[in-house]
Design a protein around this motif. Structure first.
Motif, PDB file in Angstrom:
ATOM      1  N   LYS A   1       0.834  -1.209   0.000  1.00  0.00           N
ATOM      2  CA  LYS A   1       0.000   0.000   0.000  1.00  0.00           C
ATOM      3  C   LYS A   1       0.867   1.257   0.000  1.00  0.00           C
ATOM      4  O   LYS A   1       0.562   2.227  -0.695  1.00  0.00           O
ATOM      5  CB  LYS A   1      -0.943   0.023   1.205  1.00  0.00           C
ATOM      6  CG  LYS A   1      -2.143  -0.872   1.070  1.00  0.00           C
ATOM      7  CD  LYS A   1      -3.067  -0.710   2.262  1.00  0.00           C
ATOM      8  CE  LYS A   1      -4.311  -1.556   2.113  1.00  0.00           C
ATOM      9  NZ  LYS A   1      -5.215  -1.394   3.262  1.00  0.00           N
ATOM     10  N   SER A   7       2.472   1.688  -3.390  1.00  0.00           N
ATOM     11  CA  SER A   7       1.425   2.061  -4.341  1.00  0.00           C
ATOM     12  C   SER A   7       1.052   3.538  -4.189  1.00  0.00           C
ATOM     13  O   SER A   7       0.912   4.256  -5.184  1.00  0.00           O
ATOM     14  CB  SER A   7       0.194   1.176  -4.126  1.00  0.00           C
ATOM     15  OG  SER A   7      -0.870   1.612  -4.916  1.00  0.00           O
ATOM     16  N   GLN A   8       0.900   4.018  -2.954  1.00  0.00           N
ATOM     17  CA  GLN A   8       0.568   5.425  -2.703  1.00  0.00           C
ATOM     18  C   GLN A   8       1.706   6.327  -3.159  1.00  0.00           C
ATOM     19  O   GLN A   8       1.482   7.369  -3.773  1.00  0.00           O
ATOM     20  CB  GLN A   8       0.271   5.653  -1.218  1.00  0.00           C
ATOM     21  CG  GLN A   8      -0.202   7.048  -0.902  1.00  0.00           C
ATOM     22  CD  GLN A   8      -1.545   7.347  -1.524  1.00  0.00           C
ATOM     23  OE1 GLN A   8      -2.509   6.641  -1.303  1.00  0.00           O
ATOM     24  NE2 GLN A   8      -1.616   8.393  -2.325  1.00  0.00           N
ATOM     25  N   TRP A   9       2.944   5.943  -2.880  1.00  0.00           N
ATOM     26  CA  TRP A   9       4.116   6.708  -3.286  1.00  0.00           C
ATOM     27  C   TRP A   9       4.164   6.830  -4.810  1.00  0.00           C
ATOM     28  O   TRP A   9       4.380   7.912  -5.351  1.00  0.00           O
ATOM     29  CB  TRP A   9       5.370   6.026  -2.747  1.00  0.00           C
ATOM     30  CG  TRP A   9       6.653   6.661  -3.166  1.00  0.00           C
ATOM     31  CD1 TRP A   9       7.253   7.762  -2.627  1.00  0.00           C
ATOM     32  CD2 TRP A   9       7.498   6.225  -4.229  1.00  0.00           C
ATOM     33  NE1 TRP A   9       8.414   8.031  -3.285  1.00  0.00           N
ATOM     34  CE2 TRP A   9       8.600   7.095  -4.279  1.00  0.00           C
ATOM     35  CE3 TRP A   9       7.440   5.177  -5.136  1.00  0.00           C
ATOM     36  CZ2 TRP A   9       9.621   6.962  -5.197  1.00  0.00           C
ATOM     37  CZ3 TRP A   9       8.466   5.033  -6.053  1.00  0.00           C
ATOM     38  CH2 TRP A   9       9.540   5.922  -6.081  1.00  0.00           C
ATOM     39  N   SER A  59       1.629   6.442  -6.933  1.00  0.00           N
ATOM     40  CA  SER A  59       0.477   7.234  -7.364  1.00  0.00           C
ATOM     41  C   SER A  59       0.746   8.731  -7.193  1.00  0.00           C
ATOM     42  O   SER A  59       0.427   9.530  -8.067  1.00  0.00           O
ATOM     43  CB  SER A  59      -0.759   6.818  -6.571  1.00  0.00           C
ATOM     44  OG  SER A  59      -1.851   7.631  -6.876  1.00  0.00           O
ATOM     45  N   ASN A  60       1.349   9.112  -6.079  1.00  0.00           N
ATOM     46  CA  ASN A  60       1.682  10.517  -5.845  1.00  0.00           C
ATOM     47  C   ASN A  60       2.713  11.018  -6.860  1.00  0.00           C
ATOM     48  O   ASN A  60       2.624  12.141  -7.340  1.00  0.00           O
ATOM     49  CB  ASN A  60       2.201  10.735  -4.425  1.00  0.00           C
ATOM     50  CG  ASN A  60       1.110  10.738  -3.399  1.00  0.00           C
ATOM     51  OD1 ASN A  60      -0.058  10.956  -3.700  1.00  0.00           O
ATOM     52  ND2 ASN A  60       1.476  10.469  -2.162  1.00  0.00           N
ATOM     53  N   GLY A 104      -1.087  14.702  -5.448  1.00  0.00           N
ATOM     54  CA  GLY A 104      -1.821  13.527  -4.974  1.00  0.00           C
ATOM     55  C   GLY A 104      -2.212  13.734  -3.528  1.00  0.00           C
ATOM     56  O   GLY A 104      -2.934  14.670  -3.193  1.00  0.00           O
ATOM     57  N   THR A 105      -1.705  12.871  -2.659  1.00  0.00           N
ATOM     58  CA  THR A 105      -1.948  13.043  -1.223  1.00  0.00           C
ATOM     59  C   THR A 105      -0.711  13.589  -0.514  1.00  0.00           C
ATOM     60  O   THR A 105      -0.672  13.628   0.708  1.00  0.00           O
ATOM     61  CB  THR A 105      -2.339  11.696  -0.574  1.00  0.00           C
ATOM     62  OG1 THR A 105      -1.262  10.773  -0.741  1.00  0.00           O
ATOM     63  CG2 THR A 105      -3.614  11.146  -1.165  1.00  0.00           C
ATOM     64  N   ARG A 106       0.284  13.993  -1.266  1.00  0.00           N
ATOM     65  CA  ARG A 106       1.551  14.488  -0.709  1.00  0.00           C
ATOM     66  C   ARG A 106       1.497  16.013  -0.562  1.00  0.00           C
ATOM     67  O   ARG A 106       1.319  16.737  -1.522  1.00  0.00           O
ATOM     68  CB  ARG A 106       2.701  14.089  -1.622  1.00  0.00           C
ATOM     69  CG  ARG A 106       4.070  14.451  -1.073  1.00  0.00           C
ATOM     70  CD  ARG A 106       5.165  14.049  -2.036  1.00  0.00           C
ATOM     71  NE  ARG A 106       5.166  12.606  -2.229  1.00  0.00           N
ATOM     72  CZ  ARG A 106       5.482  12.009  -3.376  1.00  0.00           C
ATOM     73  NH1 ARG A 106       5.809  12.720  -4.433  1.00  0.00           N
ATOM     74  NH2 ARG A 106       5.459  10.703  -3.475  1.00  0.00           N
TER      75      ARG A 106
END
Length: 126
Positions: free
Chosen positions: A41, A44-46, A48-49, A117-119
């Motif tokens: 996860k 994947s988040q890294w 995606s960002n 993204g979420t960063r």
């Protein structure tokens, strides 16, 4: 001849000793599985960002919160800092910040949010 239900004669202790490898194996698999899922996860988040467009837009600080974990016994506690921003389209983004960045923001602040993204990258107060 009577059998001893203790250690030598079987009984409950024998059942516990025979279940120990199964219980230990199950706990081991669960721990390793949890570590693997969290790692996948995170990667994947890294990723995606990294692929997301870096954006700068007006935002308002809606709320701030902290999450404290650890700190039992001889271990130290750790704190995660989160800020929720509201964008012009009324959507909200909750982002994790470092403590120094968190401390500079107050609920109700408005300005330009720089994120990917979420960063969280920066918030320039008006």
């Amino acid at each position: 001849m009577m059998t001893n239900p203790g250690f030598g004669g079987g009984g409950i202790s024998h059942a516990l000793f025979s279940l120990f490898p199964i219980i230990f194996g199950t706990v081991f698999v669960l721990v390793i599985g949890t570590i693997l899922v969290k790692s996948v996860k995170g990667v994947s988040q890294w990723s995606s960002n990294n692929q997301a467009e870096r954006r700068k837009e007006w935002a308002r600080v809606v709320t701030k919160r902290t999450q404290v974990y650890g700190g039992s016994g001889d271990t130290s506690a750790s704190t995660d800092y989160y800020v929720t921003f509201e964008l012009p389209d009324r959507s909200r983004l909750e982002m994790k910040l470092r403590g120094a960045e968190y401390g500079l923001l107050a609920e109700g602040d408005t300005g330009t949010l720089d994120y990917q993204g979420t960063r969280f990258h920066a918030f320039q107060r008006e």
